[in-house]
Design a protein around this motif. Structure first.
Motif, mmCIF file in Angstrom:
data_model
loop_
_atom_site.group_PDB
_atom_site.id
_atom_site.type_symbol
_atom_site.label_atom_id
_atom_site.label_comp_id
_atom_site.label_asym_id
_atom_site.label_seq_id
_atom_site.Cartn_x
_atom_site.Cartn_y
_atom_site.Cartn_z
ATOM 1 N N THR A 186 -12.921 -1.725 1.732
ATOM 2 C CA THR A 186 -12.538 -2.749 0.761
ATOM 3 C C THR A 186 -11.045 -2.617 0.486
ATOM 4 O O THR A 186 -10.553 -1.501 0.256
ATOM 5 N N MET A 187 -10.330 -3.732 0.507
ATOM 6 C CA MET A 187 -8.878 -3.666 0.397
ATOM 7 C C MET A 187 -8.443 -3.093 -0.953
ATOM 8 O O MET A 187 -8.830 -3.592 -2.019
ATOM 9 N N THR A 188 -7.630 -2.045 -0.868
ATOM 10 C CA THR A 188 -7.072 -1.377 -2.045
ATOM 11 C C THR A 188 -5.557 -1.319 -1.872
ATOM 12 O O THR A 188 -5.071 -0.945 -0.801
ATOM 13 N N TYR A 189 -4.829 -1.694 -2.917
ATOM 14 C CA TYR A 189 -3.377 -1.756 -2.843
ATOM 15 C C TYR A 189 -2.757 -0.831 -3.889
ATOM 16 O O TYR A 189 -3.454 -0.220 -4.703
ATOM 17 N N MET B 89 0.834 -1.195 0.000
ATOM 18 C CA MET B 89 0.000 0.000 0.000
ATOM 19 C C MET B 89 0.869 1.245 0.000
ATOM 20 O O MET B 89 1.937 1.277 0.636
ATOM 21 N N VAL C 293 -12.725 -5.534 4.574
ATOM 22 C CA VAL C 293 -11.903 -5.371 5.776
ATOM 23 C C VAL C 293 -12.678 -5.751 7.029
ATOM 24 O O VAL C 293 -13.814 -5.319 7.225
ATOM 25 N N LYS D 145 -7.868 4.965 1.019
ATOM 26 C CA LYS D 145 -8.994 4.439 0.249
ATOM 27 C C LYS D 145 -9.563 3.194 0.933
ATOM 28 O O LYS D 145 -10.785 3.001 0.991
ATOM 29 N N THR D 146 -8.706 2.363 1.465
ATOM 30 C CA THR D 146 -9.138 1.160 2.176
ATOM 31 C C THR D 146 -9.964 1.527 3.401
ATOM 32 O O THR D 146 -11.012 0.935 3.666
ATOM 33 N N LEU E 41 -7.702 -1.914 -6.790
ATOM 34 C CA LEU E 41 -8.802 -2.389 -5.960
ATOM 35 C C LEU E 41 -8.898 -3.897 -6.146
ATOM 36 O O LEU E 41 -9.251 -4.374 -7.228
#
Length: 447
Positions: A288-291, A275, A312, A282-283, A301
């Protein structure tokens, strides 16, 4: 002391196992072959920020009612979000059925005299925190004190229209609601987008006695976007907040932090990614997991193209502030190869005895289930299944008695043996009745 959050609650009706709109009680956009769609909707809302779910039993006959009970059980297995339900209560047994199906609370419709008469008995039997009063319109507000004295812990008020364009009407309605001396949940007459645009949602949630809003039309992204808008206006809502700021993280040479991802139920390690600050923020905002993709040099995303989103449950920073551990609800496979986990290539291993309690029980349960499905000659487990439920119950009773006898013995080894024997026979009973360890542990966690 835990902070009291204002709750956003998606509302659905259920008829013939399908979703029904609360606004007009009509089936919503579902094809005839879409059995289970209501479960998918509930899972989607749960994953995307819903604090609770309201499911109204709209069944019109006993057989459909039983189908709804089965649907509620399925939903309760699939989601972690508490479920409020009701709609077809004729006797105390109906309240029990809803609660045993997985509901955290049951509402009683006060327009039905028998439901009002039942309220005290239901709250005494199951606890007032599990009994709500359902008011079909504003006229019943004058009796709220009676309902709370009978044991209703919250009031659900249905079909209240708030006209944001008419300030006088809005002001009058808010004044009436503010006088109610009980926690209120309102089934909104407006869509979520209309509520946000005219600020009536904010006005309602600013009332001290307003516990939450039940919304019948939600945006596709669920509740998280609405929560961020409400948070910006000072409304206390349950969102992800970081206790340590990004500036305190120890980043690698690329300005990134590695993230190890685990399944929140099993603790299975699923994957590792990175990240940057934007991905982290954003996460938190979306849940919702965003990398940050190092190969593409842009935000990523997880699940955007595959549908395998990661929702999450918790984010934890390690002792050196240089690695994040994310516990998530993983949809589908975490790995691009289609594997559940990216870690599936064994490099080196040594045999060891599994001691994780739930894993031990699940493995034993699987063996017993396999014996039922694939009988093995000479198997004691198959002997029990062949003899039937009465024999299984007799053995469970006998083993329970053995525990009591062993407990009088000062030697702890005997009681350990007897408890293990008892649990085996209980698992045979569980397989016979189709009850899983996941259902049992969820039931214990709900208490």
């Amino acid at each position: 002391m835990m902070r009291e959050y204002k709750r956003l609650i998606p509302g659905l009706g259920c008829r013939e196992g399908k979703a029904v709109s609360l606004k007009n009680r009509l089936q919503i956009g579902l094809e005839p072959d879409s059995k289970g769609r209501i479960t998918e909707l509930c899972r989607h809302y749960s994953d995307n920020g819903a604090d609770e779910l309201l499911i109204i039993d709209c069944s019109e006959n006993d057989s459909d009612h039983e189908l709804t009970i089965g649907t509620l059980k399925e939903i309760a297995r699939e989601v972690d979000t508490p479920i409020i339900t009701g709609g077809r209560v004729k006797r105390l047994e109906d309240v029990k059925k809803y609660l045993y199906a997985g509901a955290s609370a049951v509402f009683l419709n006060v327009s039905i005299d028998e439901n009002v008469d039942l309220m005290k008995e239901a709250s005494s039997r199951f606890g007032s925190e599990k009994i709500y009063a359902y008011l079909p319109d504003l006229n019943y507000l004058k009796n709220v004190e009676e309902y709370t004295q009978l044991g209703a812990s919250k009031i659900i008020l249905d079909a209240v229209e708030f006209d944001g364009a008419d300030g006088t009407k809005m002001e009058t309605q808010l004044e009436v609601l503010s006088d109610v001396e009980a926690p209120l949940l309102i089934i909104a007459g407006k869509s979520a987008s209309a509520f946000v645009s005219d600020h009536s949602l904010t006005s309602l949630l600013q009332l001290p006695n307003m516990a939450g809003i039940i919304l019948n039309e939600l945006p596709p992204e669920g509740c998280m976007g609405m929560k961020q808008a409400l948070k910006a206006e000072g409304i206390p809502v349950d969102t992800f907040e970081t206790s340590i700021q990004w500036s305190q993280f120890k980043l690698n040479s690329d300005g990134l932090i590695p993230v190890i991802v685990q399944d929140y139920k099993t603790n299975e390690v699923l994957m590792m990614a990175y990240m940057n600050e934007e991905a982290f923020e954003k996460t938190l905002a979306t849940g919702t997991m965003t990398y940050f993709s190092r190969s593409r040099q842009k935000l990523w995303l997880k699940g955007e193209t595959s549908g395998h989103f990661q929702y999450v449950k918790s984010l934890t920073l390690d002792c050196d502030n240089d690695t994040i551990l994310a516990k998530v609800h993983q949809i589908g496979a975490a790995c691009h190869t289609g594997s559940r986990s990216c870690f599936f290539q064994t490099l080196a291993a040594k045999e060891y005895k599994e001691t994780n309690p739930l894993k031990v029980f699940e493995d034993e349960y699987a063996v017993i289930q396999d014996r039922k499905e694939n009988p093995k000659e000479g198997s004691y487990t198959n002997y029990l299944f062949d003899k039937g439920i009465d024999k299984i119950l007799k053995k469970v009773g006998e083993e329970a008695t053995e525990i009591i006898i062993a407990a009088k013995n000062p030697d702890p080894e005997e009681i350990k043996y007897e408890i293990a024997d008892f649990l085996y026979h209980v698992m045979v009973l569980m397989v016979e009745k189709g009850v899983t360890w996941e259902e049992i542990t969820k039931e214990v966690a709900n208490r």
